[in-house]
Design an enzyme around this catalytic site. Structure first.
Site, PDB file in Angstrom:
ATOM      1  N   GLU A 279     202.318 121.108 -26.693  1.00  0.00           N
ATOM      2  CA  GLU A 279     201.032 120.668 -26.136  1.00  0.00           C
ATOM      3  C   GLU A 279     200.026 121.812 -26.022  1.00  0.00           C
ATOM      4  O   GLU A 279     200.010 122.527 -25.021  1.00  0.00           O
ATOM      5  CB  GLU A 279     201.247 120.032 -24.748  1.00  0.00           C
ATOM      6  CG  GLU A 279     199.943 119.548 -24.126  1.00  0.00           C
ATOM      7  CD  GLU A 279     200.106 118.898 -22.746  1.00  0.00           C
ATOM      8  OE1 GLU A 279     201.223 118.905 -22.203  1.00  0.00           O
ATOM      9  OE2 GLU A 279     199.104 118.405 -22.211  1.00  0.00           O
TER      10      GLU A 279
ATOM     11  N   LYS B 244     201.374 117.173 -28.965  1.00  0.00           N
ATOM     12  CA  LYS B 244     200.573 116.527 -27.915  1.00  0.00           C
ATOM     13  C   LYS B 244     199.229 117.242 -27.836  1.00  0.00           C
ATOM     14  O   LYS B 244     199.072 118.210 -27.079  1.00  0.00           O
ATOM     15  CB  LYS B 244     201.318 116.581 -26.578  1.00  0.00           C
ATOM     16  CG  LYS B 244     200.519 116.004 -25.407  1.00  0.00           C
ATOM     17  CD  LYS B 244     201.390 115.731 -24.200  1.00  0.00           C
ATOM     18  CE  LYS B 244     200.557 115.316 -23.003  1.00  0.00           C
ATOM     19  NZ  LYS B 244     201.360 114.818 -21.887  1.00  0.00           N
TER      20      LYS B 244
END
Ligand code: 13P
Length: 343
Positions: free
Chosen positions: A177, A219
Site C-alpha cells: 500500500e 492497494k
C-alpha cells in the site's frame, strides 16, 4: 511457502463481487474515530465496535477478507468468540497490518517512512498461528511543492519490498500500500505524476527483492485532485487517470488492485470504483479492481452506532449496505439510486 497457495489466496481476496474491509486502525487511530462519535477509547468499546463489524450477518457475501490490528487478532467478541473464529464462520479471511506506523524520515523536512521490519519474520510466524492469510503495510507519500523527495520514495519502496518478501516467505499475501495523500492544493495532473513515480519505484524494488507479483495485491490511492485544489476533477477523469496510471506501472500478472478510500466521501469512493470497472471492461485490463476501504465502509457504521448497544443492528445494516454497493461497483454494476435502497 508455495507460490500456488499465495496465488490462490490473492485471487480469492479480489474475486469479482468481493472486496476487503480495512479495520486495522491502531489504538490511537480507532480512538480518533470513536471520539468523533462520542465514544471513549476503552478496550470494551473497541471490542463492541469490532463485534458489530465482523458479526454483521451476511458480510461474507461481499467481503473476502478483513485487515485486523494486532490487538484484534488476539481479541474475542462480546460473546467471547475469538475474532479469527468468527471470521472463519463468516467466510472472511483474516489479514493483519504488520507495519508499526509512519515515522519522520530523518533529514527530510516532514516526510514519513513506514517502520516495522525489525523482528517481522517472528511476528509473521505468530500471525500465521492465529490464522492470518494476508498482511498489510502502508507507506505514506505527501505532495507539496517540495514533496515527495527521491529519498522518501526510495526509502518507502524499499521497506515495502522487504516487507512483501518476508510475507511471501511466510506464506502470507502482502498487500502493498503506497498511499499518495489526497491532502493539499495539487491538481489531478500532479497526483498522476506522483502516483506513477511512486508505483514505478515500488515495483522496481519489489522486483529487486524477488517478490512474486502473482502472489501480492496492490492497494493504491486513486489519482484525484488534492482536497484544496480549486479545479475538481470529475468521476470520469479520476477513473481514466487512475487506470492510465495503473497501465503504466503495474505488471499484468498482479492478480488484483484493491483501492484505499483515502478520505473520499463514501459515495465518491464507490462511484470511482464503479466507473473504473466499467472502463476496465472496454480496455480488457488484466487485474481485478476492487476496494479495501476503511473510512468509506465504516463512516456510517460509526455514525449510526455512537456507542449505543440498541443501535448495533442498525449499524451492522449500514455496513452491509455499503459493502454491497462497493461489491456491485467492483463489477461495474452500481447505480446511485441504490444508495437509498435497503441492504
Ligand atoms: P481508508 O480507506 O480510510 O483510506 O483506509 C484504508 C487503509 O487501510 C489505510 O491504511
Amino acid at each position: 511457502m508455495t507460490l500456488s497457495t499465495l496465488r490462490h489466496t490473492a485471487k480469492t481476496m479480489v474475486e469479482p463481487g468481493q472486496g476487503i474491509l480495512a479495520m486495522d486502525e491502531s489504538t490511537p487511530t480507532v480512538g480518533k474515530r470513536l471520539k468523533a462519535v462520542g465514544v471513549d477509547n476503552t478496550e470494551d468499546n473497541r471490542v463492541a465496535y469490532r463485534t458489530i463489524l465482523l458479526g454483521t450477518p451476511g458480510l461474507g457475501d461481499y467481503i473476502s477478507g478483513a485487515i485486523l490490528y494486532d490487538e484484534t487478532i488476539r481479541q474475542s467478541t462480546t460473546d467471547g468468540e475469538p475474532f479469527p473464529e468468527l471470521m472463519q464462520r463468516q467466510g472472511i479471511m483474516p489479514g493483519i497490518k504488520v507495519d508499526t506506523g509512519a515515522k519522520d524520515l530523518a533529514l527530510s523536512g516532514g516526510e514519513k517512512v513506514t517502520e516495522g521490519l525489525d523482528g517481522l519474520r517472528d511476528r509473521l510466524a505468530e500471525y500465521v498461528g492465529f490464522g492470518a492469510k494476508f498482511c498489510k503495510w502502508r507507506a505514506v507519500i505527501a505532495i507539496d511543492e517540495e514533496k515527495p523527495s527521491r529519498a522518501c520514495l526510495e526509502a518507502n519502496a524499499h521497506a515495502l519490498a522487504r516487507y512483501a518478501a518476508l510475507c511471501q516467505e511466510a506464506g502470507l499475501v502482502p498487500i502493498v500500500e503506497p498511499e499518495v495523500l489526497i491532502n493539499g492544493a495539487h491538481t489531478i495532473e500532479t497526483s498522476f505524476d506522483v502516483t506513477v513515480e511512486t508505483q514505478r519505484q515500488v515495483f522496481e524494488q519489489l522486483y529487486r527483492q524477488g517478490v512474486h507479483f502473482e502472489g501480492m495485491i496492490l492497494k493504491p490511492s486513486m489519482v484525484i485532485s488534492g482536497t484544496d485544489c480549486p479545479q475538481r476533477a470529475g468521476v470520469e477523469q479520476v477513473a481514466e487517470q487512475t487506470l492510465r496510471c495503473l497501465q503504466q506501472t503495474v505488471p499484468a500478472v498482479v492478480p488484483g488492485i484493491a483501492f484505499l478510500s483515502g478520505g473520499q466521501s463514501d459515495e465518491e469512493a464507490t462511484q470511482h470504483l464503479n466507473t473504473m470497472n466499467q472502463m476496465a471492461r472496454e480496455l480488457s485490463l488484466p487485474w481485478q479492481l476492487t476496494f479495501s476501504y476503511a473510512r468509506a465502509l465504516q463512516n456510517q457504521v460509526l455514525e449510526t452506532w455512537r456507542g449505543d448497544a440498541a443501535k448495533a443492528e442498525q449499524a451492522s445494516q449500514a455496513l452491509l449496505h455499503r459493502a454491497k454497493l462497493n461489491a456491485l461497483a467492483s463489477r461495474g454494476e452500481y447505480t446511485p439510486d441504490l444508495e437509498r435502497a435497503a441492504a
